[in-house]
Design a protein around this motif. Sequence first.
Motif, PDB file in Angstrom:
ATOM      1  N   THR A 218       0.416  -1.540  -0.181  1.00 32.71           N
ATOM      2  CA  THR A 218       0.345   0.289  -0.005  1.00 32.71           C
ATOM      3  C   THR A 218       0.837   1.280  -0.063  1.00 32.71           C
ATOM      4  O   THR A 218       0.032   2.208  -0.297  1.00 32.71           O
ATOM      5  CB  THR A 218      -0.851   0.296   1.040  1.00 32.71           C
ATOM      6  N   ASP A 219       2.061   1.246   0.691  1.00 27.41           N
ATOM      7  CA  ASP A 219       2.913   2.287   0.567  1.00 27.41           C
ATOM      8  C   ASP A 219       3.277   2.774  -0.268  1.00 27.41           C
ATOM      9  O   ASP A 219       3.902   3.744  -0.457  1.00 27.41           O
ATOM     10  CB  ASP A 219       4.080   2.194   1.833  1.00 27.41           C
ATOM     11  N   LYS A 222       1.417   4.124  -3.027  1.00 25.85           N
ATOM     12  CA  LYS A 222       0.423   5.433  -2.101  1.00 25.85           C
ATOM     13  C   LYS A 222       2.007   6.797  -3.527  1.00 25.85           C
ATOM     14  O   LYS A 222       1.621   7.139  -3.430  1.00 25.85           O
ATOM     15  CB  LYS A 222       0.067   5.564  -1.028  1.00 25.85           C
ATOM     16  N   ASP A 225       2.683   6.953  -6.747  1.00 27.30           N
ATOM     17  CA  ASP A 225       1.298   7.756  -7.333  1.00 27.30           C
ATOM     18  C   ASP A 225       2.064   9.680  -7.046  1.00 27.30           C
ATOM     19  O   ASP A 225       1.850  10.023  -7.777  1.00 27.30           O
ATOM     20  CB  ASP A 225       0.484   7.738  -6.386  1.00 27.30           C
TER      21      ASP A 225
END
Length: 294
Positions: A218-219, A222, A225
Motif C-alpha cells: 500500500t505504501d 501511494k 503515485d
Amino acid sequence: MKRSIAVLGTGRMGSALARALLASDHRMTVWNRTKDKAEPLALLGATVASSALEAVTSAEVIIVNVSDYKATAGILRDDAVASAVRGKLIVDLTSGTPQGARDAAEWCGRHGAGYLDGAIMATPDFIGTDAGTILVSGQGQAFRDNEAVFRALGGNVQHVGQDPGRANALDSALLALMWGALFGALNAIAVSQAEDIDLGELSRQWTATAPVVEGLVTDLIKRTDAGRFASDEETLSSISIHHSAFQHLLELMDARGIDRAVVDGYGFFFQRAIAAGQLHGDFAALSQFMGKAA
C-alpha cells in the motif's frame, strides 16, 4: 422491468453468471457450442437456444463469456448475428487485452450495439454473492441503465471508466500482484523444504507477517503515485536494506541448489536502480525502472 438476457458460453463461469441472473428472476436464454453444457440451466428456468443467433435475437442484453476475444468474434461476427445485435447491449466478460476490448467496442459501435467490457475478479463460487467483484468499463450510461443486471452478478460490480480497455488493464495489473504473491510463495516453499522447515510453520508465519507485507504494498503504491522516491522520515524500508537481505537469500539458494530463475529477475531491477544512484532511495524508487524495458 427485468431485462431479457442471453448468456453465450456456459462453462463453469458462464453457468455461474446465468444461475445468478436466474436467481434474480431475469428472463434468460443460454447458448453453448456444446449444447449439453447448457442443458442443466434449463432445469433452473433458462431457455436453451439452438444457435447463437437464436440467443442474441431473444435478448436485450447479451453477456459473452468464452475463451478469448477471437472466440467472441467468431460468434458475433457471423453476418446474421452481426445484424441481430443492433440496438442491444453486448457485455463481454471474456479475458483479454485492453486493446482487444477497444477493438470489440469499435466493432459493436459500427453495428449499432452498445458495449461494456468486464474483468471478473472472482472464482465461480463468488458470482452472485456480496463479495463477487467484476470490473466493468465502457459506456457509463449503459452500465447505469442496467445496474439491476450487474447487482445480480455480485455485490462489488464496479464501473471503472469510459475507456473500454480499462477493466482489462486493471485486471492485468491485479493479476501481476497475484502472481507476484504466488511465485513468491513457491520460492518460499522451495527455501523451506531445502531447510527442512515444516510447511505448516511457513503458513503460520506468513499469516503473522501478511499485514506487514500488505502495508508495504500500500505504501509503495501511494509513494509511487506521489513520486516520492527519495528516502525520508516516512520511509518504511530503503532499497539498500532490501538489497542486503536479498543477497542473503541468493547465498542460501545457491548453497541449496534452488533454481534462481524467478529471483534473478528481482536482482536485475535492483542492479538497474543501484547503477542509477538509487541505492539509498525508498523501495518505491524501483518503480521508475519496472515501468520501461531496459
